[in-house]
Design a protein around this motif. Structure first.
Motif, mmCIF file in Angstrom:
data_model
loop_
_atom_site.group_PDB
_atom_site.id
_atom_site.type_symbol
_atom_site.label_atom_id
_atom_site.label_comp_id
_atom_site.label_asym_id
_atom_site.label_seq_id
_atom_site.Cartn_x
_atom_site.Cartn_y
_atom_site.Cartn_z
ATOM 1 N N TRP A 108 0.960 -1.095 0.136
ATOM 2 C CA TRP A 108 0.182 0.023 0.120
ATOM 3 C C TRP A 108 0.924 1.284 0.028
ATOM 4 C CZ3 TRP A 108 -0.745 3.677 4.066
ATOM 5 C CH2 TRP A 108 -2.171 4.430 3.743
ATOM 6 N N LEU A 109 2.142 1.267 0.953
ATOM 7 C CA LEU A 109 2.997 2.352 0.845
ATOM 8 C C LEU A 109 3.670 2.780 -0.449
ATOM 9 C CD1 LEU A 109 4.327 1.676 4.439
ATOM 10 C CD2 LEU A 109 2.865 3.792 3.734
ATOM 11 N N ASP A 110 3.837 1.552 -1.124
ATOM 12 C CA ASP A 110 4.448 1.622 -2.592
ATOM 13 C C ASP A 110 3.537 2.337 -3.393
ATOM 14 O OD1 ASP A 110 6.980 0.698 -1.449
ATOM 15 O OD2 ASP A 110 6.369 -1.417 -2.254
ATOM 16 N N HIS A 111 2.168 2.000 -3.348
ATOM 17 C CA HIS A 111 1.330 2.753 -4.222
ATOM 18 C C HIS A 111 1.093 4.111 -3.798
ATOM 19 C CE1 HIS A 111 -0.067 -0.747 -6.853
ATOM 20 N NE2 HIS A 111 0.807 -1.352 -5.941
ATOM 21 N N ILE A 112 1.126 4.641 -2.590
ATOM 22 C CA ILE A 112 0.735 6.053 -2.299
ATOM 23 C C ILE A 112 1.901 7.128 -2.227
ATOM 24 C CG2 ILE A 112 -1.311 5.087 -0.876
ATOM 25 C CD1 ILE A 112 0.320 6.033 1.678
ATOM 26 N N VAL A 113 3.086 6.436 -2.278
ATOM 27 C CA VAL A 113 4.409 7.188 -2.230
ATOM 28 C C VAL A 113 4.853 7.500 -3.906
ATOM 29 C CG1 VAL A 113 6.733 7.676 -1.524
ATOM 30 C CG2 VAL A 113 4.872 6.484 0.030
ATOM 31 N N ARG A 114 3.929 8.751 -4.396
ATOM 32 C CA ARG A 114 4.263 8.574 -5.807
ATOM 33 C C ARG A 114 4.857 10.175 -6.081
ATOM 34 N NH1 ARG A 114 -1.268 7.334 -8.845
ATOM 35 N NH2 ARG A 114 -0.413 8.725 -10.385
ATOM 36 N N ALA A 115 5.743 10.356 -6.908
ATOM 37 C CA ALA A 115 6.530 11.229 -7.270
ATOM 38 C C ALA A 115 5.652 12.168 -8.057
ATOM 39 C CB ALA A 115 7.869 11.153 -8.221
#
Ligand SMILES: Cc1cc2nc3c(=O)[nH]c(=O)nc-3n(C[C@H](O)[C@H](O)[C@H](O)COP(=O)(O)O)c2cc1C
Length: 200
Positions: A108-115
């Motif tokens: 989930w974190l990998d999907h919400i941390v977006r450049a």
């Protein structure tokens, strides 16, 4: 009245201590802010996807150029970010699995941390783009990490504080149920953790 987002990352359902602790935090929030609403996201049962090539391709394709496949691929991320933007308060259940968070929470974190979406880089470095939210973390562990010899091995607290602050979620409070695997401590661990909840 607040909008509360409850992120669940334990596979243990009704037996889960992090769900119990998260729910206890939410009960206090509801008492403090009558009429509050709760959206629950169960990352494990929902099989939140791990980051794959299709997601990354879509992240780095401008919205106006995305193919139908790109649009489907980016939806998990867009929806998860929208849930955060819609919420005033985010309660994150973080059970410890092998010294860190469950892989569903990492996904989930990998999907919400977006450049360019939730953080950006400029000449001053990184800037988080999500502002004005309160985060409570319900951390649960078999051992004890707030004192004693295991203290250096809690990788949950430093990691979650770092990654959430990176996207602007800097107002973070952690409550814990700890020692759930330790005889003599486990019997009172839940009660102790729940009674430690003081909202700020
Ligand atoms: C596969 C697995 C790995 C675990 N790893 C750790 C660990 O590294 N350190 C620890 O203190 N507890 C560990 N535990 C214990 C859990 O953190 C503890 O049971 C916690 O309450 C889990 O939260 P939950 O009840 O919400 O799932 C582990 C439990 C399981 C099942």
């Amino acid at each position: 009245m607040k909008k509360i987002l409850h992120i669940i990352s334990s596979p243990r359902g009704a037996a889960s201590f992090s769900i119990k602790l998260g729910n206890a935090i939410i009960e206090k929030l509801k008492a403090e802010y009558p009429g509050s609403t709760v959206k629950e996201t169960d990352l494990v049962n929902q099989h939140f996807p791990h980051l794959e090539e299709a997601h990354l391709t879509s992240f780095f394709t401008p919205a106006e150029s995305r193919t139908p496949e790109n649009i489907i691929a980016v939806k998990h991320s867009d929806d998860a970010i929208q849930d955060i933007l819609d919420a005033d308060i985010i309660v994150i259940g973080a059970p410890m699995y092998n010294f860190t968070i469950h892989s569903a929470l990492k996904a989930w974190l990998d999907h919400i941390v977006r450049a360019g979406v939730t953080f950006k880089y400029d000449e001053n470095g990184a800037e988080g783009l999500i502002k004005g939210k309160k985060v409570y973390i319900a951390e649960t562990t078999g051992a004890i990490y707030t004192e004693g010899p295991m203290q250096p091995f809690d990788f949950i607290e430093p990691y979650l504080k770092t990654i959430l602050s990176h996207i602007g979620l800097t107002d973070i409070t952690i409550f814990r149920i700890e020692g759930t695997a330790i005889p003599g401590i486990q019997d009172t661990a839940v009660e102790k953790g729940i009674s430690s909840i003081i909202l700020n």
